[in-house]
Motif scaffolding. Structure first.
Motif, PDB file in Angstrom:
ATOM      1  N   THR A  16       0.823  -1.199   0.000  1.00 53.18           N
ATOM      2  CA  THR A  16       0.000   0.000   0.000  1.00 53.18           C
ATOM      3  C   THR A  16       0.859   1.252   0.000  1.00 53.18           C
ATOM      4  N   ALA A  17       2.060   1.146   0.561  1.00 57.83           N
ATOM      5  CA  ALA A  17       2.935   2.306   0.623  1.00 57.83           C
ATOM      6  C   ALA A  17       3.598   2.595  -0.710  1.00 57.83           C
ATOM      7  N   VAL A  18       3.742   1.578  -1.549  1.00 58.68           N
ATOM      8  CA  VAL A  18       4.424   1.772  -2.820  1.00 58.68           C
ATOM      9  C   VAL A  18       3.486   1.623  -4.002  1.00 58.68           C
ATOM     10  N   ALA A  19       2.199   1.466  -3.731  1.00 60.05           N
ATOM     11  CA  ALA A  19       1.249   1.224  -4.813  1.00 60.05           C
ATOM     12  C   ALA A  19       1.303   2.308  -5.877  1.00 60.05           C
ATOM     13  N   ALA A  20       1.364   3.557  -5.445  1.00 56.93           N
ATOM     14  CA  ALA A  20       1.360   4.651  -6.396  1.00 56.93           C
ATOM     15  C   ALA A  20       2.559   4.605  -7.321  1.00 56.93           C
ATOM     16  N   LEU A  21       3.638   3.980  -6.861  1.00 53.20           N
ATOM     17  CA  LEU A  21       4.840   3.890  -7.680  1.00 53.20           C
ATOM     18  C   LEU A  21       4.738   2.794  -8.728  1.00 53.20           C
ATOM     19  N   GLY A  93       1.513  -5.869  -9.758  1.00 56.40           N
ATOM     20  CA  GLY A  93       2.120  -5.717 -11.069  1.00 56.40           C
ATOM     21  C   GLY A  93       1.357  -6.452 -12.155  1.00 56.40           C
ATOM     22  N   SER A  94       1.997  -6.643 -13.297  1.00 58.08           N
ATOM     23  CA  SER A  94       1.353  -7.340 -14.417  1.00 58.08           C
ATOM     24  C   SER A  94       2.415  -7.869 -15.360  1.00 58.08           C
ATOM     25  N   ARG A  95       1.984  -8.567 -16.378  1.00 59.22           N
ATOM     26  CA  ARG A  95       2.908  -9.096 -17.385  1.00 59.22           C
ATOM     27  C   ARG A  95       3.572  -7.985 -18.189  1.00 59.22           C
ATOM     28  N   ARG A  96       2.979  -6.799 -18.161  1.00 53.39           N
ATOM     29  CA  ARG A  96       3.519  -5.685 -18.943  1.00 53.39           C
ATOM     30  C   ARG A  96       4.685  -4.995 -18.254  1.00 53.39           C
ATOM     31  N   ASP A 121      -2.332  -9.134  -8.824  1.00 55.35           N
ATOM     32  CA  ASP A 121      -1.856  -8.326  -9.932  1.00 55.35           C
ATOM     33  C   ASP A 121      -2.412  -6.905  -9.870  1.00 55.35           C
ATOM     34  N   ARG A 122      -2.358  -6.181 -10.967  1.00 57.96           N
ATOM     35  CA  ARG A 122      -2.711  -4.763 -11.020  1.00 57.96           C
ATOM     36  C   ARG A 122      -4.178  -4.512 -10.687  1.00 57.96           C
ATOM     37  N   ARG A 123      -5.001  -5.543 -10.753  1.00 57.33           N
ATOM     38  CA  ARG A 123      -6.420  -5.359 -10.429  1.00 57.33           C
ATOM     39  C   ARG A 123      -6.644  -5.047  -8.948  1.00 57.33           C
ATOM     40  N   LEU A 124      -5.612  -5.252  -8.144  1.00 52.90           N
ATOM     41  CA  LEU A 124      -5.732  -4.881  -6.738  1.00 52.90           C
ATOM     42  C   LEU A 124      -6.021  -3.394  -6.569  1.00 52.90           C
ATOM     43  N   LEU A 137      -9.447  -1.612  -0.485  1.00 54.28           N
ATOM     44  CA  LEU A 137      -8.097  -1.870  -0.975  1.00 54.28           C
ATOM     45  C   LEU A 137      -7.308  -2.701   0.027  1.00 54.28           C
ATOM     46  N   VAL A 138      -7.403  -2.351   1.302  1.00 49.74           N
ATOM     47  CA  VAL A 138      -6.687  -3.111   2.333  1.00 49.74           C
ATOM     48  C   VAL A 138      -7.136  -4.559   2.344  1.00 49.74           C
TER      49      VAL A 138
END
Length: 350
Positions: A16-21, A93-96, A121-124, A137-138
């Motif tokens: 959650t702390a690095v999600a924006a990155l 993340g994702s395959r991309r 994956d990114r759908r989180l 989200l949590v």
């Protein structure tokens, strides 16, 4: 929370702390090569050319989708076929993602398959980061960090490799030269595939008691571990990691930190994991500065000038290490240290 798997829950909290990155990474449109069933085309890599294509596979035994992106070299393979690296992404993340690695490996004669893990994956991140979505989200992150998902991720890797070897590229691949790689949560997945022994709650795999050592895939001959989090809640890492019998490359940075209220994982965790791990020919590269997400495709983290330098050094290091452990070529690794030594805080090579 089951104590045995507290490390995965902490990893999810840290996400959650690095999600924006991790969100919004620039991703080019998929391009397919002429040898596989899709729109033909090529994509230019910095040091050569390669093909790449997305596949939307599904594992019927688990009723689980396993999307992948495959990068492969142009031209004909060498005698024996191309070696293969299977890559596992971090939380959300994702395959991309991590295209700077996959495209580089393919441009230098290695097939790279980036596996997307549907449960983590990114759908989180769907729904954004507003206060109204924070609790949802949590919950999604906590679910993604449970033992079930950690196990599913290893099964994704095994299934995707089976599909790749049995597919159109199969005859061009060298199934004796396979490596597993991953970043963050993906590095944990790679450790499990490599043979890390972490107790599993009864019933998740079968029987009254079991261990994740049963998830090791002996087909892989080496592992590349980028920013690998520790196995929190398990105490001494030596019993968990000492049984790993394949070569491992560990990559981190002195500012490779995950910090949120109540949780901290810093670069010393990466060093402790390296020190505890078994296996021959292990190596550690610790860059000076950086960040946890500097190893993703993001270009605006870890320092404007440092970011591209670390990416270039990371992809070149991974290739040099693969040349050593898969082909027995020691010169590329020695040359790498001479060229990139000024970026390093610590370097330990086989």
């Amino acid at each position: 929370m089951n104590r045995t798997w507290r490390w995965t829950a902490l990893a999810a909290s840290a996400a959650t702390a690095v999600a924006a990155l991790l969100i919004g990474c620039a991703t080019p449109p998929p391009v397919a090569g002429p040898d596989l069933p899709a729109q033909p085309g090529t994509q230019a890599a910095e040091d050569g050319s390669h093909h790449w294509q997305d596949f939307d596979w599904s594992d019927p035994a688990r009723e689980r989708a396993v999307p992948v992106r495959v990068y492969w070299p142009r031209g004909e393979p060498p005698a024996g076929g191309w070696p293969v690296v299977v890559f596992s992404h971090g939380m959300g993340g994702s395959r991309r993602g991590y295209s700077y690695l996959g495209s580089y490996w393919a441009a230098h004669g290695i097939v790279a398959m980036h596996v997307q893990h549907i449960g983590s994956d990114r759908r989180l991140w769907a729904g954004g980061f507003g206060w109204s979505n924070s609790l949802t989200l949590v919950r999604r992150l906590q679910h993604a960090a449970q033992p079930e998902e950690a196990i599913e991720r290893t099964q994704d890797i095994r299934f995707a490799l089976d599909q790749l070897l049995a597919g159109p590229l199969g005859p061009r691949l060298d199934a004796t030269r396979l490596a597993i790689a991953g970043h963050s949560y993906g590095a944990n997945t790679s450790l499990l595939i490599a043979g890390a022994k972490v107790p599993v709650p009864a019933g998740l795999i079968g029987g009254a008691s079991s261990s994740l050592s049963s998830l090791a895939d002996p087909r892989f001959k080496a592992a590349i571990l980028i920013s690998a989090p520790p196995f929190y809640g398990e105490g001494d890492p030596a019993p968990i990691l000492s049984g790993i019998a394949i070569p491992t490359l560990h990559i981190s940075a002195t500012a490779d930190e995950i910090t949120i209220p109540g949780y901290y994982s810093g670069p010393s965790d990466r060093v402790a994991l390296f020190d505890a791990i078994g296996g021959p020919r292990k190596a550690l590269a610790m860059f000076s500065g950086g960040s946890h997400s500097i190893f993703t495709d993001r270009m605006n983290t870890g320092g404007f000038e440092l970011n591209p330098k670390v990416k270039a050094a990371t992809r070149e290091l991974s290739l040099a290490y693969l040349r050593l452990v898969l082909d027995g070529e020691a010169a590329p690794l020695r040359d790498w240290q001479q060229r990139h030594g000024t970026l390093l805080s610590r370097w330990q090579a086989p």
